[in-house]
Design a protein around this motif. Structure first.
Motif, PDB file in Angstrom:
ATOM      1  N   ALA A  37       3.031   6.643 -11.743  1.00 57.25           N
ATOM      2  CA  ALA A  37       3.954   5.929 -10.856  1.00 57.25           C
ATOM      3  C   ALA A  37       5.267   5.620 -11.567  1.00 57.25           C
ATOM      4  O   ALA A  37       6.348   5.725 -10.976  1.00 57.25           O
ATOM      5  CB  ALA A  37       3.306   4.636 -10.349  1.00 57.25           C
ATOM      6  N   SER A  38       5.160   5.258 -12.860  1.00 57.05           N
ATOM      7  CA  SER A  38       6.375   4.947 -13.628  1.00 57.05           C
ATOM      8  C   SER A  38       7.247   6.178 -13.826  1.00 57.05           C
ATOM      9  O   SER A  38       8.447   6.071 -14.052  1.00 57.05           O
ATOM     10  CB  SER A  38       6.001   4.342 -14.986  1.00 57.05           C
ATOM     11  N   GLU A  39       6.642   7.359 -13.737  1.00 62.30           N
ATOM     12  CA  GLU A  39       7.379   8.617 -13.854  1.00 62.30           C
ATOM     13  C   GLU A  39       7.978   9.047 -12.513  1.00 62.30           C
ATOM     14  O   GLU A  39       8.560  10.123 -12.408  1.00 62.30           O
ATOM     15  CB  GLU A  39       6.440   9.703 -14.375  1.00 62.30           C
ATOM     16  N   GLY A  40       7.803   8.197 -11.503  1.00 64.01           N
ATOM     17  CA  GLY A  40       8.391   8.484 -10.201  1.00 64.01           C
ATOM     18  C   GLY A  40       7.479   9.182  -9.225  1.00 64.01           C
ATOM     19  O   GLY A  40       7.905   9.559  -8.125  1.00 64.01           O
ATOM     20  N   LYS A  41       6.211   9.362  -9.597  1.00 61.62           N
ATOM     21  CA  LYS A  41       5.269  10.011  -8.683  1.00 61.62           C
ATOM     22  C   LYS A  41       4.902   9.032  -7.566  1.00 61.62           C
ATOM     23  O   LYS A  41       4.601   7.861  -7.826  1.00 61.62           O
ATOM     24  CB  LYS A  41       4.003  10.446  -9.428  1.00 61.62           C
ATOM     25  N   PRO A  42       4.907   9.475  -6.307  1.00 61.56           N
ATOM     26  CA  PRO A  42       4.631   8.581  -5.167  1.00 61.56           C
ATOM     27  C   PRO A  42       3.128   8.353  -4.976  1.00 61.56           C
ATOM     28  O   PRO A  42       2.514   8.848  -4.027  1.00 61.56           O
ATOM     29  CB  PRO A  42       5.235   9.342  -3.986  1.00 61.56           C
ATOM     30  N   ILE A  43       2.532   7.599  -5.870  1.00 64.78           N
ATOM     31  CA  ILE A  43       1.081   7.410  -5.873  1.00 64.78           C
ATOM     32  C   ILE A  43       0.630   6.541  -4.692  1.00 64.78           C
ATOM     33  O   ILE A  43       1.202   5.488  -4.419  1.00 64.78           O
ATOM     34  CB  ILE A  43       0.617   6.745  -7.183  1.00 64.78           C
ATOM     35  N   ILE A  44      -0.401   6.996  -4.010  1.00 63.12           N
ATOM     36  CA  ILE A  44      -1.085   6.196  -2.996  1.00 63.12           C
ATOM     37  C   ILE A  44      -2.471   5.888  -3.544  1.00 63.12           C
ATOM     38  O   ILE A  44      -3.274   6.796  -3.779  1.00 63.12           O
ATOM     39  CB  ILE A  44      -1.189   6.938  -1.653  1.00 63.12           C
ATOM     40  N   ASN A  45      -2.735   4.607  -3.760  1.00 63.93           N
ATOM     41  CA  ASN A  45      -3.987   4.185  -4.394  1.00 63.93           C
ATOM     42  C   ASN A  45      -5.027   3.872  -3.326  1.00 63.93           C
ATOM     43  O   ASN A  45      -4.961   2.852  -2.654  1.00 63.93           O
ATOM     44  CB  ASN A  45      -3.729   2.957  -5.280  1.00 63.93           C
ATOM     45  N   MET A  46      -6.009   4.760  -3.199  1.00 64.06           N
ATOM     46  CA  MET A  46      -7.135   4.550  -2.291  1.00 64.06           C
ATOM     47  C   MET A  46      -8.431   4.366  -3.068  1.00 64.06           C
ATOM     48  O   MET A  46      -9.524   4.596  -2.549  1.00 64.06           O
ATOM     49  CB  MET A  46      -7.287   5.747  -1.343  1.00 64.06           C
ATOM     50  N   GLY A  47      -8.303   3.922  -4.318  1.00 61.10           N
ATOM     51  CA  GLY A  47      -9.479   3.838  -5.169  1.00 61.10           C
ATOM     52  C   GLY A  47     -10.086   2.461  -5.296  1.00 61.10           C
ATOM     53  O   GLY A  47     -11.271   2.332  -5.611  1.00 61.10           O
ATOM     54  N   ILE A  48      -9.299   1.415  -5.057  1.00 62.21           N
ATOM     55  CA  ILE A  48      -9.728   0.065  -5.391  1.00 62.21           C
ATOM     56  C   ILE A  48     -10.008  -0.753  -4.129  1.00 62.21           C
ATOM     57  O   ILE A  48      -9.230  -0.721  -3.174  1.00 62.21           O
ATOM     58  CB  ILE A  48      -8.646  -0.666  -6.224  1.00 62.21           C
ATOM     59  N   GLY A  49     -11.080  -1.515  -4.155  1.00 60.74           N
ATOM     60  CA  GLY A  49     -11.434  -2.378  -3.033  1.00 60.74           C
ATOM     61  C   GLY A  49     -10.844  -3.760  -3.149  1.00 60.74           C
ATOM     62  O   GLY A  49     -11.562  -4.762  -3.079  1.00 60.74           O
ATOM     63  N   SER A  50      -9.541  -3.843  -3.342  1.00 62.82           N
ATOM     64  CA  SER A  50      -8.855  -5.126  -3.447  1.00 62.82           C
ATOM     65  C   SER A  50      -8.083  -5.359  -2.158  1.00 62.82           C
ATOM     66  O   SER A  50      -7.100  -4.661  -1.891  1.00 62.82           O
ATOM     67  CB  SER A  50      -7.900  -5.129  -4.647  1.00 62.82           C
ATOM     68  N   PRO A  51      -8.518  -6.309  -1.322  1.00 63.46           N
ATOM     69  CA  PRO A  51      -7.880  -6.491  -0.003  1.00 63.46           C
ATOM     70  C   PRO A  51      -6.370  -6.666  -0.094  1.00 63.46           C
ATOM     71  O   PRO A  51      -5.866  -7.443  -0.907  1.00 63.46           O
ATOM     72  CB  PRO A  51      -8.547  -7.762   0.531  1.00 63.46           C
ATOM     73  N   ASP A  52      -5.663  -5.901   0.741  1.00 60.27           N
ATOM     74  CA  ASP A  52      -4.200  -5.976   0.757  1.00 60.27           C
ATOM     75  C   ASP A  52      -3.690  -6.914   1.851  1.00 60.27           C
ATOM     76  O   ASP A  52      -2.501  -7.205   1.916  1.00 60.27           O
ATOM     77  CB  ASP A  52      -3.609  -4.580   0.985  1.00 60.27           C
ATOM     78  N   LEU A  53      -4.608  -7.373   2.712  1.00 56.53           N
ATOM     79  CA  LEU A  53      -4.232  -8.269   3.797  1.00 56.53           C
ATOM     80  C   LEU A  53      -4.167  -9.709   3.300  1.00 56.53           C
ATOM     81  O   LEU A  53      -4.714 -10.041   2.250  1.00 56.53           O
ATOM     82  CB  LEU A  53      -5.233  -8.146   4.946  1.00 56.53           C
ATOM     83  N   GLN A  54      -3.517 -10.567   4.078  1.00 61.63           N
ATOM     84  CA  GLN A  54      -3.334 -11.962   3.684  1.00 61.63           C
ATOM     85  C   GLN A  54      -4.559 -12.809   4.039  1.00 61.63           C
ATOM     86  O   GLN A  54      -5.249 -12.542   5.032  1.00 61.63           O
ATOM     87  CB  GLN A  54      -2.115 -12.551   4.396  1.00 61.63           C
ATOM     88  N   PRO A  55      -4.823 -13.858   3.259  1.00 61.07           N
ATOM     89  CA  PRO A  55      -5.859 -14.816   3.662  1.00 61.07           C
ATOM     90  C   PRO A  55      -5.423 -15.533   4.936  1.00 61.07           C
ATOM     91  O   PRO A  55      -4.243 -15.480   5.323  1.00 61.07           O
ATOM     92  CB  PRO A  55      -5.922 -15.802   2.481  1.00 61.07           C
ATOM     93  N   PRO A  56      -6.338 -16.217   5.609  1.00 56.66           N
ATOM     94  CA  PRO A  56      -5.959 -16.980   6.807  1.00 56.66           C
ATOM     95  C   PRO A  56      -4.860 -17.995   6.478  1.00 56.66           C
ATOM     96  O   PRO A  56      -4.871 -18.621   5.414  1.00 56.66           O
ATOM     97  CB  PRO A  56      -7.259 -17.690   7.199  1.00 56.66           C
ATOM     98  N   SER A  57      -3.916 -18.168   7.394  1.00 54.78           N
ATOM     99  CA  SER A  57      -2.801 -19.091   7.151  1.00 54.78           C
ATOM    100  C   SER A  57      -3.290 -20.522   6.966  1.00 54.78           C
ATOM    101  O   SER A  57      -2.704 -21.291   6.191  1.00 54.78           O
ATOM    102  CB  SER A  57      -1.799 -19.017   8.308  1.00 54.78           C
ATOM    103  N   THR A  58      -4.365 -20.878   7.662  1.00 56.07           N
ATOM    104  CA  THR A  58      -4.901 -22.236   7.517  1.00 56.07           C
ATOM    105  C   THR A  58      -5.460 -22.469   6.120  1.00 56.07           C
ATOM    106  O   THR A  58      -5.464 -23.603   5.629  1.00 56.07           O
ATOM    107  CB  THR A  58      -6.005 -22.495   8.555  1.00 56.07           C
TER     108      THR A  58
END
Length: 380
Positions: free
Chosen positions: A27-48
């Motif tokens: 990625a640092s070399e400018g490659k447009p990496i799409i990471n589909m390897g990790i199960g780390s939620p990208d969505l936000q927690p509930p606002s409450t």
């Protein structure tokens, strides 16, 4: 030169820790990496939940050391959650132990119950930390194989043929990671019978219950399960709170008291504000899960298109935030992963990191925005 501890000879740096260095370099070399390897939620927690932690910061005592057993309100919220979602009665006074993420619990349980030379039953494929921690504490990993022909369920006829003399602990993980196989009531019942028969503690690691799953289950639903079973659960996946490190261990008072002896030597209680946020999350109704699952279902359908393009086969009726895909016959997992990374700039996980039974499979994460998945599709 000072030598490191011999126990480190039994483990390697976690695969994702090593591989992500390569991904970041590309990625640092400018490659447009799409990471589909990790199960780390990208969505936000509930606002409450966010508001609850913000509001808690000025509470009296918020920044002091907290109880090792957690706030009474937190334990009550967990007990209410288990009653509402699983119809399981939990005593909040002595059957719940908060954890800094359930991964911490794997180490605590192992330190509490395993002596050097004890044997541990570990699923293959399965979460690599089970075997790593087993090795670190000087116990021996004994792998039981799961495969698609048996719907990734334990084969109890084969297990009975094992030498179980020194087996002290058995790790179970349903909904299963990496395959997404759902929990079966019959499997839980057989596990409890097996554990009681052979005096083996059964530990169910259960963080994926509510993701793409209309029938969440707990091993503690089985009558008599508390006599021999523990359950790990977490807010990381279900509420998009992975970095908060909120887990819990559920089980009988005797087991938890033993784990507490370890825990009290390794932390000084969970931060007050995080517990207050977790309480608010546990109080949410099922609308939260339904909204999250709409997003994951849409992403899943797009991932299926990528799997189809690669000639993979897969089970559409799975839970959790992954797609477990079988490669065409003869293709090797790590070679396919490296080819995708370097030629398509898409990172997915090779099945082999979950054990030898993962060869010939790759795993896609659903923790990727739709527009990124669509972009990945265009690269083919």
């Amino acid at each position: 030169m000072i030598q490191s501890a011999k126990r480190l000879e039994t483990v390697q740096e976690y695969y994702f820790s090593k591989k992500l260095k390569e991904v970041r370099q590309l990625a640092s070399e400018g490659k447009p990496i799409i990471n589909m390897g990790i199960g780390s939620p990208d969505l936000q927690p509930p606002s409450t939940v966010i508001k609850a932690i913000q509001d808690s910061l000025t509470d009296v005592g918020a920044h002091k050391y907290q109880s090792y057993q957690g706030l009474p309100e937190f334990r009550n919220a967990v007990a209410n959650f288990y009653k509402a979602k699983y119809n399981v009665i939990i005593n909040p006074d002595n059957e719940i132990l908060p954890l800094m993420g359930s991964k911490e619990g794997i180490m605590h349980i192992s330190l509490a119950f395993l002596n050097e030379g004890d044997h541990v039953l570990i699923p293959n494929p399965g979460y690599p930390t089970y075997s790593s921690v087993t090795n670190l504490v000087g116990a021996k990993s004994v792998f039981y194989e799961l495969d698609a022909t048996n719907n990734w369920q334990p084969n109890f006829n084969e297990l009975e043929k094992f030498d179980l003399t020194n087996v002290k602990l058995m790790w179970v993980n349903y909904p299963h990671m990496p395959t997404g196989t759902k929990a079966l009531k019959e499997t839980y019942q057989q596990l409890i019978e097996f554990g009681k028969k052979h005096h083996i503690i059964i530990v169910n690691d259960n963080p994926y219950s509510f993701i793409l799953n209309d029938t969440p289950k707990s091993i503690l639903q089985v009558e008599g399960a508390k006599d021999i079973a523990l359950e790990l659960n977490s807010l990381s996946k279900s509420y998009n709170m992975a970095g908060w490190r909120v887990g819990k261990l559920i089980g009988n008072q005797h087991f938890l008291n033993e784990v507490l002896k370890v825990k009290t030597q390794m932390d000084s209680g969970m931060f007050y504000g995080i517990q207050k946020g977790a309480i608010k999350a546990l109080e949410l109704d099922d609308r939260w899960f339904k909204e999250q699952n709409k997003i994951y279902q849409s992403r899943q359908q797009l991932i299926f298109k990528i799997a189809d393009t690669l000639g993979c086969t897969y089970n559409k009726n799975t839970s959790g935030m992954f797609v477990w895909a079988k490669l065409p016959e003869g293709q090797e997992s790590e070679k396919v992963v490296d080819d995708l990374l370097h030629n398509k700039h898409i990172f997915v996980a090779p099945g082999t990191i979950f054990g030898s039974q993962g060869e010939g499979y790759i795993r896609f994460s659903l923790c990727v925005p739709e527009e990124k998945i669509k972009e990945a599709i265009t690269r083919f």
